[in-house]
Design a protein around this motif. Structure first.
Motif, mmCIF file in Angstrom:
data_model
loop_
_atom_site.group_PDB
_atom_site.id
_atom_site.type_symbol
_atom_site.label_atom_id
_atom_site.label_comp_id
_atom_site.label_asym_id
_atom_site.label_seq_id
_atom_site.Cartn_x
_atom_site.Cartn_y
_atom_site.Cartn_z
ATOM 1 N N HIS A 93 -35.600 -13.823 75.150
ATOM 2 C CA HIS A 93 -35.902 -15.212 74.804
ATOM 3 C C HIS A 93 -34.617 -16.000 74.985
ATOM 4 O O HIS A 93 -33.584 -15.664 74.397
ATOM 5 C CB HIS A 93 -36.390 -15.303 73.358
ATOM 6 C CG HIS A 93 -36.637 -16.704 72.887
ATOM 7 N ND1 HIS A 93 -37.462 -17.566 73.554
ATOM 8 C CD2 HIS A 93 -36.158 -17.389 71.824
ATOM 9 C CE1 HIS A 93 -37.491 -18.729 72.927
ATOM 10 N NE2 HIS A 93 -36.707 -18.643 71.868
ATOM 11 N N GLU A 94 -34.667 -17.043 75.797
ATOM 12 C CA GLU A 94 -33.456 -17.753 76.193
ATOM 13 C C GLU A 94 -33.532 -19.226 75.797
ATOM 14 O O GLU A 94 -34.574 -19.868 75.939
ATOM 15 C CB GLU A 94 -33.257 -17.641 77.708
ATOM 16 C CG GLU A 94 -33.191 -16.196 78.206
ATOM 17 C CD GLU A 94 -33.036 -16.096 79.712
ATOM 18 O OE1 GLU A 94 -32.959 -17.173 80.357
ATOM 19 O OE2 GLU A 94 -32.987 -14.986 80.239
ATOM 20 N N PHE A 95 -32.434 -19.745 75.316
ATOM 21 C CA PHE A 95 -32.335 -21.172 75.026
ATOM 22 C C PHE A 95 -30.863 -21.544 74.910
ATOM 23 O O PHE A 95 -29.988 -20.679 74.840
ATOM 24 C CB PHE A 95 -33.107 -21.554 73.753
ATOM 25 C CG PHE A 95 -32.691 -20.817 72.506
ATOM 26 C CD1 PHE A 95 -31.854 -21.408 71.569
ATOM 27 C CD2 PHE A 95 -33.143 -19.519 72.245
ATOM 28 C CE1 PHE A 95 -31.476 -20.741 70.411
ATOM 29 C CE2 PHE A 95 -32.770 -18.848 71.102
ATOM 30 C CZ PHE A 95 -31.937 -19.451 70.179
ATOM 31 N N LYS A 96 -30.593 -22.847 74.876
ATOM 32 C CA LYS A 96 -29.226 -23.337 74.760
ATOM 33 C C LYS A 96 -28.860 -23.453 73.279
ATOM 34 O O LYS A 96 -29.580 -24.070 72.494
ATOM 35 C CB LYS A 96 -29.085 -24.699 75.445
ATOM 36 C CG LYS A 96 -29.287 -24.666 76.960
ATOM 37 C CD LYS A 96 -28.206 -23.843 77.647
ATOM 38 C CE LYS A 96 -28.275 -23.914 79.152
ATOM 39 N NZ LYS A 96 -27.523 -25.063 79.688
ATOM 40 N N TYR A 97 -27.729 -22.854 72.927
ATOM 41 C CA TYR A 97 -27.285 -22.837 71.525
ATOM 42 C C TYR A 97 -25.783 -23.075 71.495
ATOM 43 O O TYR A 97 -24.993 -22.206 71.889
ATOM 44 C CB TYR A 97 -27.628 -21.492 70.880
ATOM 45 C CG TYR A 97 -27.317 -21.386 69.396
ATOM 46 C CD1 TYR A 97 -28.345 -21.383 68.457
ATOM 47 C CD2 TYR A 97 -26.019 -21.250 68.930
ATOM 48 C CE1 TYR A 97 -28.084 -21.261 67.095
ATOM 49 C CE2 TYR A 97 -25.737 -21.139 67.573
ATOM 50 C CZ TYR A 97 -26.776 -21.138 66.663
ATOM 51 O OH TYR A 97 -26.512 -21.018 65.311
ATOM 52 N N PRO A 98 -25.341 -24.247 71.033
ATOM 53 C CA PRO A 98 -23.896 -24.514 70.980
ATOM 54 C C PRO A 98 -23.263 -23.961 69.704
ATOM 55 O O PRO A 98 -23.474 -24.469 68.611
ATOM 56 C CB PRO A 98 -23.842 -26.042 70.999
ATOM 57 C CG PRO A 98 -25.110 -26.476 70.327
ATOM 58 C CD PRO A 98 -26.140 -25.413 70.644
ATOM 59 N N LYS A 99 -22.493 -22.910 69.830
ATOM 60 C CA LYS A 99 -21.776 -22.363 68.680
ATOM 61 C C LYS A 99 -20.529 -23.211 68.401
ATOM 62 O O LYS A 99 -20.057 -23.949 69.266
ATOM 63 C CB LYS A 99 -21.402 -20.905 68.924
ATOM 64 C CG LYS A 99 -22.616 -19.963 68.973
ATOM 65 C CD LYS A 99 -22.211 -18.529 69.265
ATOM 66 C CE LYS A 99 -23.425 -17.618 69.407
ATOM 67 N NZ LYS A 99 -23.928 -17.150 68.114
ATOM 68 N N ALA B 239 -19.405 -26.579 73.774
ATOM 69 C CA ALA B 239 -19.917 -27.860 74.252
ATOM 70 C C ALA B 239 -21.304 -28.153 73.695
ATOM 71 O O ALA B 239 -22.179 -27.279 73.670
ATOM 72 C CB ALA B 239 -19.967 -27.859 75.774
ATOM 73 N N ASN B 240 -21.498 -29.384 73.232
ATOM 74 C CA ASN B 240 -22.815 -29.868 72.850
ATOM 75 C C ASN B 240 -23.462 -30.578 74.033
ATOM 76 O O ASN B 240 -22.804 -30.909 75.022
ATOM 77 C CB ASN B 240 -22.692 -30.870 71.695
ATOM 78 C CG ASN B 240 -22.568 -30.195 70.353
ATOM 79 O OD1 ASN B 240 -23.531 -29.641 69.837
ATOM 80 N ND2 ASN B 240 -21.371 -30.251 69.776
ATOM 81 N N ALA B 241 -24.755 -30.843 73.897
ATOM 82 C CA ALA B 241 -25.428 -31.678 74.885
ATOM 83 C C ALA B 241 -24.826 -33.082 74.854
ATOM 84 O O ALA B 241 -24.454 -33.590 73.792
ATOM 85 C CB ALA B 241 -26.925 -31.740 74.588
ATOM 86 N N LYS B 242 -24.730 -33.693 76.016
ATOM 87 C CA LYS B 242 -24.300 -35.084 76.091
ATOM 88 C C LYS B 242 -25.525 -35.958 75.858
ATOM 89 O O LYS B 242 -26.525 -35.840 76.569
ATOM 90 C CB LYS B 242 -23.678 -35.367 77.453
ATOM 91 C CG LYS B 242 -22.409 -34.566 77.720
ATOM 92 C CD LYS B 242 -21.891 -34.781 79.135
ATOM 93 C CE LYS B 242 -20.648 -33.938 79.403
ATOM 94 N NZ LYS B 242 -20.174 -34.066 80.807
#
Length: 718
Positions: free
Chosen positions: A234-240, A244-247
Motif C-alpha cells: 500500500h503506497e502513499f505520500k507521507y512527509p516525515k 518535504a511537504n506538498a506545495k
C-alpha cells in the motif's frame, strides 16, 4: 510541600454492596458489546429552527431521513427512505435552501476522514433522484441555489449541472502521487482534520480550492498481507518530520466561464483553512509558516484575487487551528485566541480591527457553538467550573449578560437549532451515562427529556463496579488532575499493585468527569482483580492555560515522563500501594510515554505496556511533530534525547510492545526499531504484531485478543 487532595465522586448504587453479591466483568462482555450506551443520533437543524432531521437505519440495508419537531419530539414526516427507487444511503447533505439532498451510497473509506462513494441528488419536492456520476467520487457539494454539484474525482475537480445533466471538468492536471486538486493530502487530512479543500461562494458564482503538489513528498509503502498467495504494498505520500511537504496554493474558479486563476498569497507554507464570507466576493484564508507559530487571516477579493491581511497571531510555541470563526452579517467576525494565556473569544470588525475580548478569565473556551445575531448571543462551552467539567453558556458580543445554560456537574455539550431557540444538551459524568434533554437557549430551562441510559445503569447494578475518585496530585510544582479506581472491597490496611494509564499528548485530557469508554470498563475489570488504577494528566495536557500546555515545547517526552515518574513515586508513598508493583500503559502517544517511563523510571516502574507507540518523532509526520518540535535538523537533541530506542539498556522491568502492521499513522517501523534496539541490548521483552491492522487495532476478535493478552501480561508481571 507535596499534597494529595481527594474529592470523591459518588458512584453507582452498586458500590455500597458486597462484592460477593455482584458479577465480575469479562473481556468477552466488554468487547462483545454487552454494555450498550445509547447515543442521540446525529441531528441537523432545519432552517426554520423548529424542526430537525435524523438519519435512521430501519433494518439491514434500509435507511430513512426523518423530520422531527423540537418541542414535541415527535416525527413530522419521512423526507426520503430507501426503496426500490432509492438506494440504501448512509449519509446526507442539504442544499442551502433545503430543496435538495445529496445522498451517499456504496461508501469506501480511504484514510481517517476521506472516502469514495456513489452519490445522488434527491429533489425533496419532486422526489426525483439523479446520480451525480457513474464513478465513485469525493466530497460532492451543492451550490447555494441547488442547481450544480461540485466534486472531486481522481485528483481533479468537476461540476455537474442538474438542469442540463452535463458534467464539466474544471481541472486537468490532477495525477496520483503528484497533483491533487480540491482534496487534501494525507498529512492535512490527519493533522488539520479536513478533506474537502474546495468551497462554493454564497451565490454559486465562484469556487475556491487548494492545489497540492506532492511531487517532492517522500514515498511511503507498507506491506498488506491479506489472504492471497502474495502480499502487496500500500503506497502513499507521507512527509516525515524534516522532510518535504506538498506545495500548497490557492486557486479561484469562475463557474460561468470555467476559468481557473491562481491567488498570490506570498508563498504560504500551510493553508489549513479557507472559508467564504457572507459577501460572495470575499474569501477568508488562514496561512501558517512551517513552524506553525505565525498565523495570518487573509481576506481575498474574488473579483481580482487581491488580498489583505485581517489579523496575525504569533506565539513562541505554536498557534492552534480551530473552526471557531464566524462571520456576522456585515462580515465582522468572532475569533478564538490564546493571546492572554487562555483560549477565549474575540470580536473583530470586517477590516480586522479588534473591537473587544468577549470572554475573560483563568479558564478555557473549549467549544464555540455559534452566534444568534437577532439576540446578540454567542453560545460556547467552557471549563469555568473546573478543568475536568464542561458547561454551556451564552454571552453578548460586548462580554456582558453571561448566562450559564447547564446545571448538572459533569460534561455538558450542546446542539443548537438553526434559530438558536432550542438546544439539545448532551450530559454525562463519571457516574451518569449519557442523557439527552431539550432546553430553551435563552435561559437553559429544560423543555423535555429525549433519551437516557437508565437501562444501562440498571444493567450495571448487577456488577461489582468501583467509583472513580477525582483528585489533584501536586508534583514537580504543579497540581495535576488525577483519578483513581480502587477495588470495590478495598482495604486500607492492605497493599495493592498500582497500574497507571495516561496519554499525555499536547493539549489532551484523560482525567475528565464524563461517562466511560471501553478502557474504563477494562480498568474496572482490573480493579475487580485487585489492582488500583490511576490516571494523571501531567504537564503538556490541555485546558489549564497556554503555559501549562506549551511547556513541553521542543522536548516532547521529557517533562511529561518526569511527571508520570514523580506521580508514581508519590502514589507509592500511600500506605495501601505496594511500591514494588507499579505498572503503566498507553496507546500511541501514551505508548511512547509508557515506554519512556519504564526506561527512565526503571527504579519506579516494574512493568509497562505500549500499544502502537511512537519511538522516535523522526518517524512521525511533519505537521504534528514540527508544531511541537521544529524540524530534526533544527532540534536534533529534542528528537533523540527522548527517543526510547536510543537507551534500550535502561530496561529492567517487564515490557509488552504491540503494533499493527497496517498502521498508516504511527508506522510499525517505530516498533521494529524498538525491537531491534532491545535485541541488540540483549534485553528480554514480549511483543505482539497484528497483521494489516491500523492504528486502532480492531476488527473481528482483534480487540478481544489484544486485551486478553494485556490482561494476562498484567496478571503475570504485576
Amino acid at each position: 510541600m507535596n499534597r494529595l487532595i481527594l474529592f470523591v465522586v459518588c458512584g453507582l448504587t452498586v458500590i455500597s454492596q458486597a462484592v460477593g453479591q455482584k458479577k465480575q466483568l469479562t473481556l468477552e462482555e466488554i468487547w462483545g458489546g454487552a454494555f450498550r450506551t445509547e447515543y442521540m443520533d446525529a441531528l441537523r437543524s432545519m432552517k426554520n429552527g423548529k424542526q430537525y432531521t435524523v438519519l435512521n437505519f430501519t433494518g439491514p440495508g434500509q435507511s430513512s431521513l426523518d423530520k422531527y419537531d423540537y418541542k414535541t419530539q415527535q416525527k413530522v414526516e419521512t423526507i426520503v427512505a430507501s426503496s426500490d427507487a432509492v438506494p440504501f444511503f448512509t449519509s446526507y447533505e442539504f442544499s442551502a435552501d433545503e430543496s435538495k439532498l445529496i445522498l451517499a451510497t456504496e461508501i469506501e473509506p480511504i484514510f481517517r476522514h476521506s472516502r469514495l462513494g456513489i452519490y445522488y441528488v434527491y429533489d425533496v419536492k419532486s422526489k426525483e433522484l439523479t446520480k451525480i456520476s457513474v464513478d465513485k467520487i469525493q466530497e460532492p457539494e451543492l451550490s447555494a441555489d441547488g442547481t450544480k454539484v461540485a466534486y472531486a474525482k481522481e485528483n481533479n475537480l468537476f461540476v455537474f449541472d442538474l438542469k442540463s445533466a452535463k458534467t464539466q471538468q474544471l481541472t486537468t492536471d490532477g495525477k496520483f502521487g503528484s497533483i491533487i486538486n480540491g482534496i487534501t493530502d494525507w498529512v492535512y487530512e490527519e493533522e488539520f482534520a479536513f478533506v474537502q479543500a474546495f468551497e462554493w461562494n454564497s451565490n454559486g458564482t465562484k469556487i475556491a480550492f487548494l492545489k497540492f503538489d506532492e511531487s517532492e513528498v517522500p514515498h511511503f509503502s507498507m506491506d498488506v498481507y491479506g489472504q492471497n498467495l502474495y502480499p502487496y504494498q500500500h503506497e502513499f505520500k507521507y512527509p516525515k518530520a524534516g522532510e518535504a511537504n506538498a506545495k500548497v496554493s490557492l486557486h479561484m474558479i469562475d463557474v460561468a466561464s470555467a476559468e481557473v486563476s491562481k491567488v498570490d498569497l506570498g508563498a504560504p507554507y500551510y493553508i489549513p483553512r479557507i472559508k467564504w464570507m457572507n459577501n460572495p466576493n470575499y474569501l477568508s484564508v488562514r496561512t501558517l509558516n512551517r513552524h506553525q507559530n505565525h498565523l495570518k487571516l487573509i481576506a481575498v477579493n474574488a473579483k481580482d484575487n487581491s488580498s489583505t491581511i485581517l489579523l496575525e497571531e504569533k506565539d513562541d510555541a505554536y498557534v492552534d487551528i480551530t473552526d471557531a470563526l464566524t462571520f456576522l452579517a456585515d462580515d465582522s467576525f468572532i475569533w478564538t485566541s490564546e493571546r492572554d494565556g487562555y483560549n477565549h473569544l474575540y470580536l473583530y470588525d470586517q477590516d480586522g480591527n479588534l473591537l473587544n475580548q468577549i470572554t475573560k478569565g483563568n479558564w478555557e473556551v473549549t467549544s464555540y457553538y455559534g452566534y444568534d445575531q437577532a439576540e446578540d448571543r454567542i453560545f460556547y462551552q467552557s471549563v469555568e467550573e473546573g478543568s475536568i467539567n464542561r458547561d454551556v453558556y451564552h454571552i453578548s458580543t460586548s462580554g456582558q449578560e453571561k448566562t450559564k445554560l447547564t446545571q448538572k456537574v459533569g460534561t455538558n455539550g450542546a446542539d443548537f437549532s438553526a434559530d438558536y431557540s432550542y438546544f439539545i444538551n448532551t450530559f454525562s459524568s463519571a457516574t451518569t451515562p449519557y442523557e439527552f434533554t431539550l432546553h430553551k437557549a435563552a435561559n437553559g430551562k429544560k423543555v423535555a427529556d429525549i433519551k437516557d441510559n437508565k437501562a444501562l445503569s440498571k444493567q450495571l447494578e448487577d456488577y461489582a463496579l468501583s467509583k472513580k475518585e477525582f483528585s489533584t496530585l501536586t508534583v514537580n510544582g504543579n497540581e495535576l488532575n488525577m483519578y483513581m479506581i480502587k477495588p470495590l472491597d478495598f482495604d486500607p490496611n492492605k497493599a495493592y499493585p498500582l497500574f497507571m494509564f495516561q496519554y499525555s499528548g499536547p493539549g489532551s485530557q484523560q482525567v475528565a468527569n464524563k461517562w466511560w469508554g471501553a478502557n474504563d470498563y477494562w480498568h474496572q475489570l482490573l480493579a475487580q482483580q485487585g489492582y488500583i488504577i490511576a490516571c494523571v494528566d501531567g504537564r503538556g495536557t490541555g485546558l489549564k492555560g497556554r503555559d501549562f500546555k506549551k511547556v513541553t515545547q521542543l522536548e516532547l517526552g521529557k517533562l511529561e515522563v518526569e511527571d508520570q515518574i514523580a506521580a508514581a513515586k508519590k502514589l507509592s508513598e500511600l500506605p495501601y500501594v505496594d511500591e514494588e508493583r507499579t505498572g503503566i500503559w498507553g496507546w500511541s502517544y501514551g505508548g511512547f510515554m509508557s515506554t519512556n517511563a519504564l526506561l527512565k523510571g526503571n527504579d519506579t516502574f516494574e512493568m509497562a505496556i505500549a500499544v502502537a507507540p511512537v519511538t522516535s518523532w523522526r518517524f512521525y509526520d511533519t505537521i504534528y511533530t514540527e508544531r511541537y518540535m521544529k524540524t530534526p535538523q533544527e532540534n536534533a537533541s529534542g528528537y533523540d534525547d527522548n527517543s526510547p530506542f536510543n537507551y534500550p539498556e535502561l530496561l529492567k522491568g517487564k515490557y509488552l510492545l504491540v503494533h499493527g502492521t497496517g498502521d498508516d499513522n504511527v508506522h510499525v517501523q517505530n516498533s521494529m526499531r524498538m525491537v531491534e534496539a532491545l535485541v541488540q541490548a540483549n534485553k528480554q521483552f514480549d511483543w505482539a504484531i497484528y497483521p494489516d491492522r491500523n492504528h486502532g487495532i480492531y476488527g473481528g476478535n482483534t480487540r478481544l485478543h489484544l486485551y486478553t493478552k494485556m490482561t494476562d501480561f498484567i496478571k503475570e508481571n504485576l
